[in-house]
Design a protein around this motif. Structure first.
Motif, PDB file in Angstrom:
ATOM      1  N   VAL A 184      39.339  65.462  50.808  1.00 17.07           N
ATOM      2  CA  VAL A 184      39.711  65.091  49.669  1.00 17.07           C
ATOM      3  C   VAL A 184      39.973  63.743  49.205  1.00 17.07           C
ATOM      4  CG1 VAL A 184      40.614  67.441  49.030  1.00 17.07           C
ATOM      5  CG2 VAL A 184      42.105  65.693  50.098  1.00 17.07           C
ATOM      6  N   SER A 185      39.715  62.881  50.151  1.00 13.76           N
ATOM      7  CA  SER A 185      40.394  61.465  50.120  1.00 13.76           C
ATOM      8  C   SER A 185      39.305  60.989  49.224  1.00 13.76           C
ATOM      9  CB  SER A 185      40.254  60.823  51.489  1.00 13.76           C
ATOM     10  OG  SER A 185      40.710  59.431  51.340  1.00 13.76           O
ATOM     11  N   SER A 186      37.971  60.783  49.440  1.00  9.21           N
ATOM     12  CA  SER A 186      37.176  60.181  48.791  1.00  9.21           C
ATOM     13  C   SER A 186      36.547  60.897  47.675  1.00  9.21           C
ATOM     14  CB  SER A 186      35.838  59.823  49.636  1.00  9.21           C
ATOM     15  OG  SER A 186      35.209  61.112  50.065  1.00  9.21           O
ATOM     16  N   ALA A 187      37.209  62.050  47.253  1.00  4.80           N
ATOM     17  CA  ALA A 187      36.735  62.771  45.894  1.00  4.80           C
ATOM     18  C   ALA A 187      37.417  62.377  44.647  1.00  4.80           C
ATOM     19  CB  ALA A 187      36.989  64.138  46.232  1.00  4.80           C
ATOM     20  N   TYR A 188      38.533  61.576  45.329  1.00  9.98           N
ATOM     21  CA  TYR A 188      39.368  61.020  44.030  1.00  9.98           C
ATOM     22  C   TYR A 188      39.405  59.605  43.717  1.00  9.98           C
ATOM     23  CZ  TYR A 188      41.914  65.935  43.180  1.00  9.98           C
ATOM     24  OH  TYR A 188      41.902  67.006  42.994  1.00  9.98           O
ATOM     25  N   THR A 189      39.320  59.281  42.715  1.00  9.39           N
ATOM     26  CA  THR A 189      39.227  57.799  42.230  1.00  9.39           C
ATOM     27  C   THR A 189      40.271  57.735  41.138  1.00  9.39           C
ATOM     28  OG1 THR A 189      37.028  57.618  42.864  1.00  9.39           O
ATOM     29  CG2 THR A 189      37.869  55.907  41.467  1.00  9.39           C
ATOM     30  N   LEU A 190      41.161  56.715  41.104  1.00  3.33           N
ATOM     31  CA  LEU A 190      42.362  56.530  40.276  1.00  3.33           C
ATOM     32  C   LEU A 190      41.927  55.203  39.425  1.00  3.33           C
ATOM     33  CD1 LEU A 190      45.063  57.198  39.123  1.00  3.33           C
ATOM     34  CD2 LEU A 190      45.932  55.677  41.057  1.00  3.33           C
ATOM     35  N   ALA A 191      41.880  55.247  38.216  1.00  2.00           N
ATOM     36  CA  ALA A 191      41.939  54.230  37.040  1.00  2.00           C
ATOM     37  C   ALA A 191      43.449  53.879  36.775  1.00  2.00           C
ATOM     38  CB  ALA A 191      40.894  54.263  36.166  1.00  2.00           C
ATOM     39  N   CYS A 192      43.612  52.405  36.638  1.00  3.78           N
ATOM     40  CA  CYS A 192      45.031  52.130  36.068  1.00  3.78           C
ATOM     41  C   CYS A 192      44.751  50.923  35.085  1.00  3.78           C
ATOM     42  CB  CYS A 192      45.961  51.689  37.113  1.00  3.78           C
ATOM     43  SG  CYS A 192      46.374  53.083  38.206  1.00  3.78           S
ATOM     44  N   SER A 193      45.423  50.754  34.102  1.00  2.43           N
ATOM     45  CA  SER A 193      45.293  49.865  33.111  1.00  2.43           C
ATOM     46  C   SER A 193      46.529  48.681  33.341  1.00  2.43           C
ATOM     47  CB  SER A 193      45.200  49.989  31.654  1.00  2.43           C
ATOM     48  OG  SER A 193      46.571  50.756  31.351  1.00  2.43           O
ATOM     49  N   VAL A 194      46.053  47.409  33.085  1.00  2.00           N
ATOM     50  CA  VAL A 194      46.941  46.403  33.212  1.00  2.00           C
ATOM     51  C   VAL A 194      47.707  46.212  31.899  1.00  2.00           C
ATOM     52  CG1 VAL A 194      47.156  43.837  33.176  1.00  2.00           C
ATOM     53  CG2 VAL A 194      45.547  45.110  34.762  1.00  2.00           C
ATOM     54  N   HIS A 195      48.955  46.721  31.964  1.00  2.00           N
ATOM     55  CA  HIS A 195      49.630  46.591  30.602  1.00  2.00           C
ATOM     56  C   HIS A 195      50.587  45.386  30.511  1.00  2.00           C
ATOM     57  CE1 HIS A 195      53.819  47.420  32.430  1.00  2.00           C
ATOM     58  NE2 HIS A 195      53.131  48.309  33.357  1.00  2.00           N
ATOM     59  N   SER A 196      50.958  44.613  31.472  1.00  2.00           N
ATOM     60  CA  SER A 196      51.784  43.412  31.404  1.00  2.00           C
ATOM     61  C   SER A 196      51.163  42.436  32.404  1.00  2.00           C
ATOM     62  CB  SER A 196      53.227  43.745  31.738  1.00  2.00           C
ATOM     63  OG  SER A 196      53.601  44.731  30.622  1.00  2.00           O
ATOM     64  N   ILE A 197      51.550  41.194  32.236  1.00  2.00           N
ATOM     65  CA  ILE A 197      51.004  39.978  33.118  1.00  2.00           C
ATOM     66  C   ILE A 197      52.011  38.980  33.216  1.00  2.00           C
ATOM     67  CG2 ILE A 197      49.163  38.163  33.647  1.00  2.00           C
ATOM     68  CD1 ILE A 197      47.199  39.972  31.812  1.00  2.00           C
ATOM     69  N   ARG A 198      52.348  38.526  34.303  1.00  2.00           N
ATOM     70  CA  ARG A 198      53.348  37.358  34.602  1.00  2.00           C
ATOM     71  C   ARG A 198      52.384  36.346  35.473  1.00  2.00           C
ATOM     72  NH1 ARG A 198      58.833  37.277  37.694  1.00  2.00           N
ATOM     73  NH2 ARG A 198      59.516  35.276  37.419  1.00  2.00           N
ATOM     74  N   ALA A 199      52.281  35.196  34.856  1.00  2.00           N
ATOM     75  CA  ALA A 199      51.859  33.880  35.419  1.00  2.00           C
ATOM     76  C   ALA A 199      52.919  33.205  36.028  1.00  2.00           C
ATOM     77  CB  ALA A 199      50.864  33.227  34.652  1.00  2.00           C
ATOM     78  N   VAL A 200      52.732  32.749  37.276  1.00  3.64           N
ATOM     79  CA  VAL A 200      53.730  31.986  38.213  1.00  3.64           C
ATOM     80  C   VAL A 200      53.152  30.963  38.924  1.00  3.64           C
ATOM     81  CG1 VAL A 200      55.504  31.976  39.992  1.00  3.64           C
ATOM     82  CG2 VAL A 200      54.968  34.410  38.585  1.00  3.64           C
ATOM     83  N   ASN A 201      53.867  29.697  38.573  1.00  2.00           N
ATOM     84  CA  ASN A 201      53.244  28.416  39.035  1.00  2.00           C
ATOM     85  C   ASN A 201      53.813  28.249  40.531  1.00  2.00           C
ATOM     86  OD1 ASN A 201      52.032  27.351  36.880  1.00  2.00           O
ATOM     87  ND2 ASN A 201      53.571  26.761  35.838  1.00  2.00           N
ATOM     88  N   VAL A 202      52.773  28.116  41.534  1.00  2.79           N
ATOM     89  CA  VAL A 202      53.264  27.928  42.759  1.00  2.79           C
ATOM     90  C   VAL A 202      52.608  26.825  43.295  1.00  2.79           C
ATOM     91  CG1 VAL A 202      53.148  29.166  45.068  1.00  2.79           C
ATOM     92  CG2 VAL A 202      53.326  30.410  43.026  1.00  2.79           C
ATOM     93  N   GLU A 203      53.638  25.995  44.416  1.00  2.00           N
ATOM     94  CA  GLU A 203      52.942  24.901  44.898  1.00  2.00           C
ATOM     95  C   GLU A 203      52.275  25.205  46.143  1.00  2.00           C
ATOM     96  OE1 GLU A 203      54.791  21.022  47.284  1.00  2.00           O
ATOM     97  OE2 GLU A 203      55.693  21.452  45.175  1.00  2.00           O
ATOM     98  N   ASP A 204      51.042  24.533  46.071  1.00  2.00           N
ATOM     99  CA  ASP A 204      50.123  24.851  47.327  1.00  2.00           C
ATOM    100  C   ASP A 204      50.917  23.938  48.542  1.00  2.00           C
ATOM    101  OD1 ASP A 204      47.856  24.207  49.215  1.00  2.00           O
ATOM    102  OD2 ASP A 204      46.492  25.326  47.506  1.00  2.00           O
ATOM    103  N   PRO A 205      50.879  24.562  49.559  1.00  2.00           N
ATOM    104  CA  PRO A 205      51.651  24.045  50.817  1.00  2.00           C
ATOM    105  C   PRO A 205      50.840  22.810  51.165  1.00  2.00           C
ATOM    106  CG  PRO A 205      51.018  26.104  51.241  1.00  2.00           C
ATOM    107  CD  PRO A 205      50.730  26.216  49.620  1.00  2.00           C
ATOM    108  N   VAL A 206      49.267  22.954  51.057  1.00  2.00           N
ATOM    109  CA  VAL A 206      48.416  22.132  51.681  1.00  2.00           C
ATOM    110  C   VAL A 206      47.984  20.924  50.879  1.00  2.00           C
ATOM    111  CG1 VAL A 206      45.952  21.854  52.520  1.00  2.00           C
ATOM    112  CG2 VAL A 206      47.280  23.895  53.059  1.00  2.00           C
ATOM    113  N   GLY A 259      49.782  20.243  47.854  1.00  2.00           N
ATOM    114  CA  GLY A 259      50.953  19.926  47.043  1.00  2.00           C
ATOM    115  C   GLY A 259      50.823  20.010  45.447  1.00  2.00           C
ATOM    116  N   HIS A 260      49.662  20.655  45.037  1.00  2.00           N
ATOM    117  CA  HIS A 260      49.427  20.832  43.571  1.00  2.00           C
ATOM    118  C   HIS A 260      49.924  22.148  43.078  1.00  2.00           C
ATOM    119  CE1 HIS A 260      45.799  17.878  44.040  1.00  2.00           C
ATOM    120  NE2 HIS A 260      47.042  17.190  43.950  1.00  2.00           N
ATOM    121  N   ASN A 261      50.334  22.149  42.036  1.00  2.00           N
ATOM    122  CA  ASN A 261      50.865  23.668  41.510  1.00  2.00           C
ATOM    123  C   ASN A 261      49.373  24.695  40.942  1.00  2.00           C
ATOM    124  OD1 ASN A 261      53.390  23.196  41.485  1.00  2.00           O
ATOM    125  ND2 ASN A 261      53.569  22.655  39.488  1.00  2.00           N
TER     126      ASN A 261
END
Length: 468
Positions: free
Chosen positions: A274-296, A298-300
């Motif tokens: 049964v594993s491959s017989a089932y496919t799940l679809a989900c919608s994106v209902h919210s989004i959060r953008a987060v600024n992160v500093e690149d460790p290499v 130094g840019h956001n």
């Protein structure tokens, strides 16, 4: 046989329609917001053909706990499999289909007394044990039961190891248990083992089968004449996986250690079917953008957190309980080559509800859909509506060849199917009076085998034979 609700019937589609096109039709309707599954029962049929081709001597007994969908059980019953049940509720579900109790193994080594009484009342007399207390319970409640001793033989790599909970030591405990069974007059008929769910160690099957041979031989010194070998589960079922190496190992070991064709060999595959017989679809209902500093540099940089309408309290409980590796695929094809470090979160208010910690995705928009394949095993049976979020609905589909193969094999019938290739059938489950007319395929029909690209030619009545 109880008629299915319209929404639960199998939607028969033409051979040009696949799972992904069905998902696109449903999501493109503008009417769908909740997460949903598409189950292709043709995938289950193809898996059964692969099993019987690779291991013709091994009779599959489907592990009901893996996915107890009524449709799944009906399809497998029609194909002629047996069933591995772990509780009286699972036994009842299988028996309600009109399946004979002889096709069930009660494969739970530690059973509540009330469940043993229920097995006695319903005629399910084949069951497993791995401890002395279980023998005394069975002697008191169901002395006529046919018992199977479960030994421990763990794979070095398995998705879900089981040996810590079940299985007696074959060298130190098994001889003692067989002597106790003999003294109680209990009918022990064979040996079972389970190397671990999702096994990635094919050679362990040879070791387990050899060990079972030793138990058979010891039991013979006590006057037993074992006739059953249960190979348990552990067979992978995701897209891109194969049981070929495991099958080669098992077939050679059976030839070497159990050449007698009178020994009944069974197994308890679950995720394989049964594993491959089932496919799940989900919608994106919210989004959060987060600024992160690149460790290499130094840019956001921007990391995106995407919130979808199913999570670890629902279908993705498989992450916690089944150690599943989840892969998300955007439904929309992107033309650009810019990807962002992203994470995917479930809909509940619990911070534990994280589906994927880190994944590269193109920038998603509100209302976009993510698709998750290989979601048929150990997902829906454990899902909960925590925080009030619904468990996803399942749309069951089959192409016309599969419909022709199954529609008249008990316990399936015409009433299980909705004929018509209209998206409305799938979106709303209301339009069953399709006016579509098809030129039906001539028999014998052909079914493509997944994995090796071969073709099976079968007449419907030659596939499983009559089931009385």
């Amino acid at each position: 046989m109880k008629l299915h609700d319209i929404d639960d019937r199998v939607h028969v589609l033409d051979t040009q329609t696949d799972v992904w096109s069905v998902i696109r039709e449903i999501t493109g309707s503008g009417l769908q917001e909740d997460a949903f599954y598409v189950c292709d029962i043709g995938d289950i049929v193809r898996k059964h053909k692969i099993w019987t081709s690779y291991m013709p001597r091994v009779k599959p007994h489907y592990a009901v706990k893996c996915n107890d969908s009524l449709t799944v059980l009906e399809v497998l019953a029609a194909l002629g499999t047996g069933f591995d049940c772990a509780s009286k509720t699972e036994i009842n579900k299988v028996l309600s289909l009109g399946i004979e109790p002889e096709r069930i193994i009660f494969a739970n080594p530690a059973k509540p007394a009330s469940h043993i009484r229920h097995a006695f009342a319903t005629g399910v007399d084949l069951m497993t044990f791995d401890n002395e207390v279980e023998l005394h319970k069975v002697k008191e409640i169901f002395p006529e039961a046919r018992m199977v001793i479960r030994i421990r033989c763990d794979a070095t790599v398995a998705q879900c190891p089981l040996g810590m909970k079940f299985g007696c030591n074959p060298h130190t405990e098994a001889p003692h248990l067989l002597n106790v069974a003999r003294s109680l007059g209990i009918n022990v008929v064979g040996v079972s083992f389970h190397v671990g769910s999702g096994c990635k160690d094919p050679p362990v099957f040879r070791k387990a089968i050899f060990t079972a041979r030793q138990i058979f031989d010891y039991a013979a010194t006590l006057g037993y004449n074992f006739n059953l070998l249960d190979l348990g589960g552990g067979y992978p079922g995701d897209h891109g996986t194969s049981i070929e190496k495991i099958a080669e190992t098992i077939n050679l070991a059976l030839d070497d250690f159990f050449p007698d064709p009178m020994i009944n060999v069974i197994a308890e595959p679950g995720r394989f079917y049964v594993s491959s017989a089932y496919t799940l679809a989900c919608s994106v209902h919210s989004i959060r953008a987060v600024n992160v500093e690149d460790p290499v540099t130094g840019h956001n940089t921007v990391n995106y957190m995407y919130y979808i309408n199913d999570g670890v309290y629902g279908s993705f409980n498989c992450i916690l309980y089944d150690h599943q590796k989840i892969i998300a695929q955007p439904l929309k094809k992107t033309t650009g080559n810019k990807f962002y470090c992203s994470s995917i979160w479930g809909p509940t208010c619990d911070a534990l509800d994280q589906v994927i910690d880190q994944i590269l995705l193109p920038e998603m928009k509100l209302g976009d859909w993510l698709v998750f394949e290989n979601m048929g095993a150990y997902t829906l049976p454990v899902a909960s509506p925590f925080n009030g979020f619904p468990i996803p609905k399942v749309h069951v589909i089959a192409d016309e060849n599969i419909w022709m193969l199954l529609k008249d094999i008990f316990p399936l019938s015409e009433s299980h199917f909705v004929i018509g290739n209209t998206p409305a059938n799938l979106r709303l489950g209301l339009d069953i009076n399709s006016t579509d007319t098809w030129s039906l395929p001539a028999l014998p029909i052909t079914i493509p085998v997944c994995g090796n690209g071969g073709i099976i030619e079968e007449h419907v009545l030659e596939f499983v034979g009559p089931i009385e």
